[in-house]
Design a protein around this motif. Structure first.
Motif, PDB file in Angstrom:
ATOM      1  N   ALA A  15     -13.109   1.749   2.612  1.00  0.00           N
ATOM      2  CA  ALA A  15     -13.436   0.429   3.142  1.00  0.00           C
ATOM      3  C   ALA A  15     -14.331  -0.356   2.191  1.00  0.00           C
ATOM      4  O   ALA A  15     -14.281  -1.590   2.142  1.00  0.00           O
ATOM      5  N   ALA A  16     -15.158   0.360   1.430  1.00  0.00           N
ATOM      6  CA  ALA A  16     -16.039  -0.279   0.455  1.00  0.00           C
ATOM      7  C   ALA A  16     -15.315  -0.611  -0.846  1.00  0.00           C
ATOM      8  O   ALA A  16     -15.894  -1.242  -1.746  1.00  0.00           O
ATOM      9  N   GLY A  17     -14.062  -0.172  -0.961  1.00  0.00           N
ATOM     10  CA  GLY A  17     -13.265  -0.504  -2.137  1.00  0.00           C
ATOM     11  C   GLY A  17     -13.133   0.588  -3.165  1.00  0.00           C
ATOM     12  O   GLY A  17     -12.557   0.367  -4.233  1.00  0.00           O
ATOM     13  N   GLY A  18     -13.648   1.777  -2.867  1.00  0.00           N
ATOM     14  CA  GLY A  18     -13.623   2.855  -3.831  1.00  0.00           C
ATOM     15  C   GLY A  18     -12.358   3.698  -3.795  1.00  0.00           C
ATOM     16  O   GLY A  18     -11.499   3.535  -2.932  1.00  0.00           O
ATOM     17  N   SER A  19     -12.273   4.604  -4.758  1.00  0.00           N
ATOM     18  CA  SER A  19     -11.220   5.614  -4.807  1.00  0.00           C
ATOM     19  C   SER A  19     -11.921   6.967  -4.687  1.00  0.00           C
ATOM     20  O   SER A  19     -12.451   7.497  -5.673  1.00  0.00           O
ATOM     21  N   PRO A  20     -11.969   7.531  -3.480  1.00  0.00           N
ATOM     22  CA  PRO A  20     -12.752   8.752  -3.232  1.00  0.00           C
ATOM     23  C   PRO A  20     -12.375   9.903  -4.158  1.00  0.00           C
ATOM     24  O   PRO A  20     -11.197  10.117  -4.459  1.00  0.00           O
ATOM     25  N   PRO A  65      -9.102  -1.824  -8.923  1.00  0.00           N
ATOM     26  CA  PRO A  65     -10.390  -2.536  -8.948  1.00  0.00           C
ATOM     27  C   PRO A  65     -11.120  -2.332  -7.620  1.00  0.00           C
ATOM     28  O   PRO A  65     -10.501  -2.273  -6.560  1.00  0.00           O
ATOM     29  N   LYS A  66     -12.435  -2.247  -7.686  1.00  0.00           N
ATOM     30  CA  LYS A  66     -13.216  -2.001  -6.482  1.00  0.00           C
ATOM     31  C   LYS A  66     -13.448  -3.295  -5.725  1.00  0.00           C
ATOM     32  O   LYS A  66     -14.128  -4.201  -6.208  1.00  0.00           O
ATOM     33  N   THR A  67     -12.873  -3.368  -4.544  1.00  0.00           N
ATOM     34  CA  THR A  67     -13.064  -4.513  -3.654  1.00  0.00           C
ATOM     35  C   THR A  67     -12.862  -4.016  -2.230  1.00  0.00           C
ATOM     36  O   THR A  67     -12.009  -3.154  -1.990  1.00  0.00           O
ATOM     37  N   PRO A  68     -13.665  -4.483  -1.268  1.00  0.00           N
ATOM     38  CA  PRO A  68     -13.538  -3.983   0.106  1.00  0.00           C
ATOM     39  C   PRO A  68     -12.115  -4.136   0.646  1.00  0.00           C
ATOM     40  O   PRO A  68     -11.452  -5.154   0.395  1.00  0.00           O
ATOM     41  N   ARG A  69     -11.662  -3.124   1.358  1.00  0.00           N
ATOM     42  CA  ARG A  69     -10.301  -3.119   1.902  1.00  0.00           C
ATOM     43  C   ARG A  69     -10.311  -2.635   3.349  1.00  0.00           C
ATOM     44  O   ARG A  69     -10.930  -1.609   3.653  1.00  0.00           O
ATOM     45  N   ASP A  70      -9.605  -3.359   4.236  1.00  0.00           N
ATOM     46  CA  ASP A  70      -9.402  -2.847   5.583  1.00  0.00           C
ATOM     47  C   ASP A  70      -8.755  -1.473   5.481  1.00  0.00           C
ATOM     48  O   ASP A  70      -7.847  -1.254   4.656  1.00  0.00           O
ATOM     49  N   THR A  71      -9.215  -0.557   6.321  1.00  0.00           N
ATOM     50  CA  THR A  71      -8.757   0.825   6.246  1.00  0.00           C
ATOM     51  C   THR A  71      -8.225   1.272   7.602  1.00  0.00           C
ATOM     52  O   THR A  71      -8.892   1.112   8.621  1.00  0.00           O
ATOM     53  N   PHE A  72      -7.012   1.806   7.592  1.00  0.00           N
ATOM     54  CA  PHE A  72      -6.356   2.300   8.794  1.00  0.00           C
ATOM     55  C   PHE A  72      -6.151   3.802   8.653  1.00  0.00           C
ATOM     56  O   PHE A  72      -5.561   4.257   7.669  1.00  0.00           O
ATOM     57  N   ILE A  73      -6.644   4.555   9.628  1.00  0.00           N
ATOM     58  CA  ILE A  73      -6.495   6.011   9.604  1.00  0.00           C
ATOM     59  C   ILE A  73      -5.900   6.461  10.931  1.00  0.00           C
ATOM     60  O   ILE A  73      -6.431   6.138  11.999  1.00  0.00           O
ATOM     61  N   ALA A 104       0.829  -1.208   0.000  1.00  0.00           N
ATOM     62  CA  ALA A 104       0.000   0.000   0.000  1.00  0.00           C
ATOM     63  C   ALA A 104       0.862   1.257   0.000  1.00  0.00           C
ATOM     64  O   ALA A 104       1.882   1.323   0.700  1.00  0.00           O
ATOM     65  N   ILE A 105       0.440   2.248  -0.752  1.00  0.00           N
ATOM     66  CA  ILE A 105       1.037   3.582  -0.669  1.00  0.00           C
ATOM     67  C   ILE A 105       0.260   4.352   0.393  1.00  0.00           C
ATOM     68  O   ILE A 105      -0.968   4.432   0.344  1.00  0.00           O
ATOM     69  N   VAL A 106       0.965   4.901   1.351  1.00  0.00           N
ATOM     70  CA  VAL A 106       0.317   5.664   2.419  1.00  0.00           C
ATOM     71  C   VAL A 106      -0.215   6.980   1.853  1.00  0.00           C
ATOM     72  O   VAL A 106       0.517   7.717   1.181  1.00  0.00           O
ATOM     73  N   TYR A 107      -1.492   7.229   2.111  1.00  0.00           N
ATOM     74  CA  TYR A 107      -2.026   8.563   1.805  1.00  0.00           C
ATOM     75  C   TYR A 107      -1.763   9.433   3.028  1.00  0.00           C
ATOM     76  O   TYR A 107      -2.292   9.171   4.114  1.00  0.00           O
ATOM     77  N   ALA A 108      -0.930  10.449   2.880  1.00  0.00           N
ATOM     78  CA  ALA A 108      -0.580  11.328   3.996  1.00  0.00           C
ATOM     79  C   ALA A 108      -1.051  12.741   3.691  1.00  0.00           C
ATOM     80  O   ALA A 108      -0.524  13.403   2.793  1.00  0.00           O
ATOM     81  N   GLU A 109      -2.055  13.184   4.427  1.00  0.00           N
ATOM     82  CA  GLU A 109      -2.531  14.556   4.286  1.00  0.00           C
ATOM     83  C   GLU A 109      -1.589  15.448   5.078  1.00  0.00           C
ATOM     84  O   GLU A 109      -1.547  15.405   6.299  1.00  0.00           O
ATOM     85  N   THR A 127      -3.163   0.742  -3.760  1.00  0.00           N
ATOM     86  CA  THR A 127      -2.260  -0.219  -4.395  1.00  0.00           C
ATOM     87  C   THR A 127      -2.195  -1.567  -3.692  1.00  0.00           C
ATOM     88  O   THR A 127      -1.663  -2.527  -4.260  1.00  0.00           O
ATOM     89  N   GLY A 128      -2.697  -1.666  -2.461  1.00  0.00           N
ATOM     90  CA  GLY A 128      -2.655  -2.929  -1.729  1.00  0.00           C
ATOM     91  C   GLY A 128      -4.049  -3.444  -1.438  1.00  0.00           C
ATOM     92  O   GLY A 128      -5.046  -2.923  -1.949  1.00  0.00           O
ATOM     93  N   ASP A 129      -4.121  -4.471  -0.578  1.00  0.00           N
ATOM     94  CA  ASP A 129      -5.434  -4.994  -0.192  1.00  0.00           C
ATOM     95  C   ASP A 129      -5.952  -4.317   1.071  1.00  0.00           C
ATOM     96  O   ASP A 129      -6.897  -4.776   1.693  1.00  0.00           O
ATOM     97  N   PHE A 130      -5.309  -3.208   1.448  1.00  0.00           N
ATOM     98  CA  PHE A 130      -5.765  -2.372   2.553  1.00  0.00           C
ATOM     99  C   PHE A 130      -5.389  -0.929   2.236  1.00  0.00           C
ATOM    100  O   PHE A 130      -4.613  -0.661   1.308  1.00  0.00           O
ATOM    101  N   VAL A 131      -5.950  -0.002   2.988  1.00  0.00           N
ATOM    102  CA  VAL A 131      -5.649   1.428   2.830  1.00  0.00           C
ATOM    103  C   VAL A 131      -5.033   1.928   4.126  1.00  0.00           C
ATOM    104  O   VAL A 131      -5.474   1.566   5.218  1.00  0.00           O
ATOM    105  N   TYR A 132      -3.996   2.751   4.001  1.00  0.00           N
ATOM    106  CA  TYR A 132      -3.303   3.305   5.169  1.00  0.00           C
ATOM    107  C   TYR A 132      -3.228   4.817   4.982  1.00  0.00           C
ATOM    108  O   TYR A 132      -2.640   5.294   4.017  1.00  0.00           O
ATOM    109  N   ALA A 133      -3.849   5.562   5.881  1.00  0.00           N
ATOM    110  CA  ALA A 133      -3.862   7.025   5.778  1.00  0.00           C
ATOM    111  C   ALA A 133      -3.341   7.644   7.066  1.00  0.00           C
ATOM    112  O   ALA A 133      -3.630   7.170   8.161  1.00  0.00           O
ATOM    113  N   ARG A 134      -2.581   8.724   6.923  1.00  0.00           N
ATOM    114  CA  ARG A 134      -2.083   9.498   8.064  1.00  0.00           C
ATOM    115  C   ARG A 134      -2.551  10.937   7.859  1.00  0.00           C
ATOM    116  O   ARG A 134      -2.157  11.591   6.893  1.00  0.00           O
ATOM    117  N   LEU A 135      -3.390  11.408   8.751  1.00  0.00           N
ATOM    118  CA  LEU A 135      -3.925  12.766   8.650  1.00  0.00           C
ATOM    119  C   LEU A 135      -3.100  13.660   9.570  1.00  0.00           C
ATOM    120  O   LEU A 135      -3.137  13.515  10.790  1.00  0.00           O
TER     121      LEU A 135
END
Length: 261
Positions: free
Chosen positions: A216-221, A232-240, A165-170, A181-189
């Motif tokens: 979490a629903a698999g989208g790209s906001p 591809p849209k598929t549910p992903r564990d999401t860490f914020i 996963a590429i970290v989304y860092a705001e 890019t991975g099967d989960f999402v990792y965000a740092r606000l």
């Protein structure tokens, strides 16, 4: 929808005593308290030094069964001129005992200096060094890059091929990449402000709640910065994680976002 976990970086911070932790709460029990107000914590101390297996096992015993730690990788793995030469450091970091966290072990965060530029061959070699498991425990990986040179489709493609996963860092200081890019999402606000009691305005927290559910629903906001085609849209564990910025407000920000989810 997959799981959404929201938390902070670490649990030992003096200004949280009396603001997040109750007055006179024992310092030895701060992890116990924090883990019951949040659903995840990013362990940052592992970036600076190693810990014994018993320490990780002790942390796992203190927190609830459904709690998750993410672990920040050692700087000796990422702060180097040639990333492809980091195999020994990566093995040492992974082998120190992080698997003692067991099912409470979430993704490993590999954070790079803001001066580190994208070199496709070298970064690709680094990704191949990241182990898929250790001692029977599956490992998931996220990379946080902070240089403009990474804002190219080739970087996204490398991470997708590796399942990292590429970290989304705001951040107010560094550009962000929101590609999944991975099967989960990792965000740092990282843009909390102390003037806001919850770190972020109600409008901003409402926005991130919507974004979290879409991840979490698999989208790209919509409205986030992308450099390649959507995954591809598929549910992903999401860490914020609410981290940096006005750190004293991080727990309040995380709790406010949890309430909205």
């Amino acid at each position: 929808m997959a799981n959404i976990r929201i938390g902070i970086g670490g649990w030992t911070y003096e200004p949280w005593r009396g603001t997040f932790f109750p007055e006179k709460w024992p310092q030895k029990r701060e992890l116990e308290y924090a883990s019951r107000q949040l659903s995840a914590i990013e362990i940052n101390g592992t970036y600076y030094s190693g810990f014994k297996p018993a320490t990780f096992a002790g942390w796992a015993e203190v927190v609830p069964d459904d709690f998750v730690f993410t672990v920040k990788a050692s700087r000796f793995c990422t702060n180097r001129k040639v990333l492809a030469e980091g195999g020994e450091s990566i093995a040492r970091f992974v082998g120190q005992g992080i698997v003692e966290l067991g099912p409470k072990l979430g993704p490993i965060l590999w954070q790079f200096m803001a001066t580190k530029k994208f070199d496709a061959d070298d970064f690709g070699a680094f990704l191949k060094l990241l182990p898929a498991s250790h001692e029977g425990v599956a490992l998931r990986h996220a990379v946080q890059v902070r240089h403009d040179s990474f804002h190219v489709p080739e970087f996204v493609a490398l991470c997708r091929a590796a399942g990292v996963a590429i970290v989304y860092a705001e951040s107010a200081d560094y550009p962000a990449i929101a590609d999944v890019t991975g099967d989960f999402v990792y965000a740092r606000l990282e843009n909390a402000v102390e003037e806001e009691p919850q770190g972020y305005s109600s409008t901003a927290l409402d926005h991130w709640a919507v974004v979290a559910k879409e991840w979490a629903a698999g989208g790209s906001p919509e409205g986030l910065p992308y450099v390649a085609d959507p995954a591809p849209k598929t549910p992903r564990d999401t860490f914020i994680f609410m981290i940096n910025g006005a750190k004293v407000r991080a727990p309040a920000a995380a709790q406010a976002l949890i309430a909205r989810i």
